[in-house]
Design a protein around this motif. Structure first.
Motif, PDB file in Angstrom:
ATOM      1  N   PRO A 244     -10.012  -7.011  -1.609  1.00 29.10           N
ATOM      2  CA  PRO A 244     -10.627  -5.864  -2.303  1.00 29.10           C
ATOM      3  C   PRO A 244     -11.032  -4.730  -1.365  1.00 29.10           C
ATOM      4  CG  PRO A 244     -11.507  -7.936  -3.129  1.00 29.10           C
ATOM      5  CD  PRO A 244     -10.693  -8.269  -1.934  1.00 29.10           C
ATOM      6  N   SER A 245     -11.378  -5.069  -0.131  1.00 28.70           N
ATOM      7  CA  SER A 245     -11.856  -4.048   0.801  1.00 28.70           C
ATOM      8  C   SER A 245     -10.733  -3.423   1.617  1.00 28.70           C
ATOM      9  CB  SER A 245     -12.880  -4.654   1.755  1.00 28.70           C
ATOM     10  OG  SER A 245     -12.285  -5.708   2.517  1.00 28.70           O
TER      11      SER A 245
ATOM     12  N   VAL B  64      -8.070   1.433  -1.586  1.00 28.47           N
ATOM     13  CA  VAL B  64      -7.266   0.803  -2.632  1.00 28.47           C
ATOM     14  C   VAL B  64      -8.075   0.651  -3.912  1.00 28.47           C
ATOM     15  CG1 VAL B  64      -6.167  -1.365  -3.291  1.00 28.47           C
ATOM     16  CG2 VAL B  64      -5.692  -0.377  -1.052  1.00 28.47           C
ATOM     17  N   THR B  65      -9.331   0.278  -3.771  1.00 23.57           N
ATOM     18  CA  THR B  65     -10.197   0.124  -4.959  1.00 23.57           C
ATOM     19  C   THR B  65     -10.335   1.451  -5.700  1.00 23.57           C
ATOM     20  OG1 THR B  65     -11.420  -1.652  -3.885  1.00 23.57           O
ATOM     21  CG2 THR B  65     -12.488  -0.559  -5.729  1.00 23.57           C
TER      22      THR B  65
ATOM     23  N   ILE C  80     -14.640  -3.414 -12.489  1.00 24.55           N
ATOM     24  CA  ILE C  80     -14.559  -3.337 -11.019  1.00 24.55           C
ATOM     25  C   ILE C  80     -15.846  -2.722 -10.494  1.00 24.55           C
ATOM     26  CG2 ILE C  80     -13.295  -2.361  -9.070  1.00 24.55           C
ATOM     27  CD1 ILE C  80     -10.807  -2.339 -10.808  1.00 24.55           C
TER      28      ILE C  80
ATOM     29  N   LEU D  21      -7.129   2.271  -7.465  1.00 23.54           N
ATOM     30  CA  LEU D  21      -6.909   1.403  -8.621  1.00 23.54           C
ATOM     31  C   LEU D  21      -7.775   1.843  -9.797  1.00 23.54           C
ATOM     32  CD1 LEU D  21      -5.566  -1.085  -9.855  1.00 23.54           C
ATOM     33  CD2 LEU D  21      -7.408  -2.481  -8.862  1.00 23.54           C
ATOM     34  N   CYS D  22      -9.029   2.200  -9.533  1.00 25.09           N
ATOM     35  CA  CYS D  22      -9.917   2.658 -10.606  1.00 25.09           C
ATOM     36  C   CYS D  22      -9.369   3.930 -11.264  1.00 25.09           C
ATOM     37  CB  CYS D  22     -11.312   2.927 -10.053  1.00 25.09           C
ATOM     38  SG  CYS D  22     -12.168   1.437  -9.480  1.00 25.09           S
TER      39      CYS D  22
ATOM     40  N   TYR E  16       0.839  -1.204   0.000  1.00 28.14           N
ATOM     41  CA  TYR E  16       0.000   0.000   0.000  1.00 28.14           C
ATOM     42  C   TYR E  16       0.872   1.252   0.000  1.00 28.14           C
ATOM     43  CZ  TYR E  16      -3.289   3.553   1.510  1.00 28.14           C
ATOM     44  OH  TYR E  16      -4.051   4.694   1.581  1.00 28.14           O
TER      45      TYR E  16
ATOM     46  N   PHE F  75      -5.601  -5.464  -4.363  1.00 30.58           N
ATOM     47  CA  PHE F  75      -7.013  -5.689  -4.676  1.00 30.58           C
ATOM     48  C   PHE F  75      -7.317  -7.174  -4.831  1.00 30.58           C
ATOM     49  CE2 PHE F  75     -10.518  -6.112  -7.682  1.00 30.58           C
ATOM     50  CZ  PHE F  75     -11.492  -5.336  -7.082  1.00 30.58           C
ATOM     51  N   SER F  76      -6.386  -7.916  -5.453  1.00 31.06           N
ATOM     52  CA  SER F  76      -6.609  -9.348  -5.636  1.00 31.06           C
ATOM     53  C   SER F  76      -6.614 -10.094  -4.301  1.00 31.06           C
ATOM     54  CB  SER F  76      -5.519  -9.934  -6.549  1.00 31.06           C
ATOM     55  OG  SER F  76      -5.540  -9.320  -7.813  1.00 31.06           O
TER      56      SER F  76
ATOM     57  N   GLN G  99      -3.137  -3.527  -7.921  1.00 32.01           N
ATOM     58  CA  GLN G  99      -3.848  -4.731  -8.351  1.00 32.01           C
ATOM     59  C   GLN G  99      -3.517  -5.920  -7.442  1.00 32.01           C
ATOM     60  OE1 GLN G  99      -6.222  -5.193 -10.738  1.00 32.01           O
ATOM     61  NE2 GLN G  99      -6.314  -7.264  -9.921  1.00 32.01           N
TER      62      GLN G  99
END
Length: 472
Positions: A362-363, A369-370, A403, A373-374, A335, A358-359, A355
């Motif tokens: 995800p939360s 993080v989501t 996503i 990433l977006c 992170y 996230f893999s 990624q």
């Protein structure tokens, strides 16, 4: 002459006569002249009825007189005895066979007589005090032997045996001050040893209050007994350490991880052997929970991120193979890297790192993080579009759309724009008529075929073609 002088003179005369009679009677007693001795003792009793042992001497003399009368050899010769001897001489053949039986019968009275005489002699010697020196000598020898045994037992710490030896000596010599002193000393040591042993049991059970109470009683009796002072110091130190550990546990329940860590680190430094397993376990969880908490409120603070990672490292120093701590430390480090790449607008690297988080989860960081990433996918698509790589740009926009937690509005617009640029639609031709005055054959029109639609987008996001390099 006054009466009191007369009485005094009379008493002195009587006392002198009594002493003379006693001496005369004992002289006859020693020569076994029992009748004469009896006569002296009777007169002695008449003169001095309160004199010691007179009754006992009279009883003994009477018994000796009776025994003397029972002995045939000491009686005078009687006619019957003569006749018996005559008959024996006249008829030797008839009396000879019975002679052994008569001898056997005669032995029992002789033995009884001997025992009686020994008893009488012992009683007389005891009554007259003649045995006192012998008895006292034997008693003193026994007392000294018991005292020596008791002292030897004290030297080796066998206090029960010492008390038993001195107690027996005191029973033989109740007025002996030396024996009284040794007996009291042995009892004191026995009591101290009992309290000391009970205190050791309390120490083994970590009953510090009970052990301290007993050892303080020992100190009151003898401050130098064994290692009582050292044990008291040890107990007090353990009580202090227990109090500190209890304080750390209270902070642990409150979630005050900093205080827990400070106290337990001090305990490890000052007393590394004190409940080592419990201290390490508690300290590990404190470091771990502290790392989680620091990371949860890190936000944009790289300093808090670093502190969180450091706290995870401290936890792993205690239990290096703990899977949960290893996972949290790895995600926290990823992170921090992803945040750095995101701020540097290094979108390929940001996507690659974020990624991975996230893999795995995800939360993570409450969806932060989501969101990052977006945004990284969207800007990476813009970069590919600006560079003219529409295929890669289309893929990045579609990654955003794949996503669930992303904002799809902007990504959908850009995805449509790039898609149309890649695959523009072909217009459908229209038919026209040529007017003639004369009928003509119906013309045949050939329609231009519509190109096939492009392939469907992949169902999963595709990473950038160029593999980004992760920098620490």
């Amino acid at each position: 002459m006054p009466e009191d002088i007369k009485d005094t003179s009379t008493n002195e005369v009587q006392l002198s006569n009594a002493d003379a009679l006693y001496a005369e009677g004992m002289a006859h007693y020693r020569r076994r002249e029992w009748e004469k001795a009896r006569d002296c003792f009777i007169r002695l009793k008449a003169i001095a009825p309160d004199r010691r042992n007179v009754d006992a001497l009279l009883s003994e003399v009477d018994l000796f007189i009776q025994l003397q009368e029972m002995q045939p050899e000491r009686r005078g010769t009687t006619p019957s005895a003569g006749r018996s001897e005559t008959r024996t001489a006249e008829a030797p053949s008839r009396s000879t066979p019975a002679l052994p039986r008569e001898r056997r019968k005669a032995r029992w009275p002789a033995l009884l007589l001997l025992l009686a005489m020994l008893l009488i002699v012992f009683s007389a010697l005891y009554a007259t005090g003649m045995l006192d020196p012998l008895i006292n000598s034997q008693r003193q020898t026994r007392v000294q032997s018991l005292v020596n045994q008791g002292r030897a037992a004290l030297n080796v710490g066998d206090y029960d045996r010492a008390v038993a030896a001195f107690g027996e000596a005191l029973a033989l010599a109740p007025n002996n001050e030396e024996v009284q002193t040794w007996y009291a000393k042995a009892q004191r040591f026995q009591q101290m040893n009992y309290l000391y042993t009970q205190a050791e049991s309390d120490i083994a059970a970590e009953n510090w209050d009970g052990a301290l109470e007993k050892l303080e009683k020992v100190m009151a009796l003898d401050p130098t007994f064994k290692d009582t002072r050292a044990k008291i110091d040890f107990i007090k130190s353990q009580q202090t350490l227990d109090a500190r550990l209890a304080e750390a546990k209270r902070y642990f329940e409150q979630g005050n991880w900093t205080e827990v860590i400070d106290i337990l680190e001090q305990l490890r430094e000052t007393a590394p052997d004190f409940k080592a397993s419990e201290v390490q376990q508690t300290l590990f969880y404190a470091y771990f929970r502290n790392g989680v908490e620091l990371l949860s409120r890190a936000g944009d603070s790289l300093d808090l991120m670093g502190q969180a990672i450091q706290s995870f490292d401290r936890a792993l120093l205690i239990f290096p193979n703990d899977k949960t701590a290893l996972t949290e430390r790895r995600l926290a480090d990823l992170y921090r890297q992803g945040y750095l790449f995101f701020n540097q607008k290094n979108w390929p690297q940001a996507v690659l790192v974020l990624q991975q988080i996230f893999s795995a989860r995800p939360s993570y960081m409450d969806g932060r993080v989501t969101s990052m990433l977006c945004t990284s996918y969207l800007h990476l698509g813009d970069a590919y579009q600006a560079a003219g790589d529409l295929e890669q740009a289309l893929q990045q926009y579609r990654n955003v759309l794949a996503i669930e937690g992303c904002d799809h509005v902007e990504a959908a617009m850009k995805e449509r724009e790039v898609y149309l640029a890649l695959y523009p639609p072909t217009p459908t031709p229209t038919r026209t008529r040529t007017p003639t005055r004369t009928p003509q054959p119906t013309p045949t029109f050939t329609a231009t075929p519509t190109p096939p639609p492009p392939p469907s987008p992949p169902s999963h996001p595709v990473a950038p073609t160029a593999t980004p390099i992760i920098h620490d």
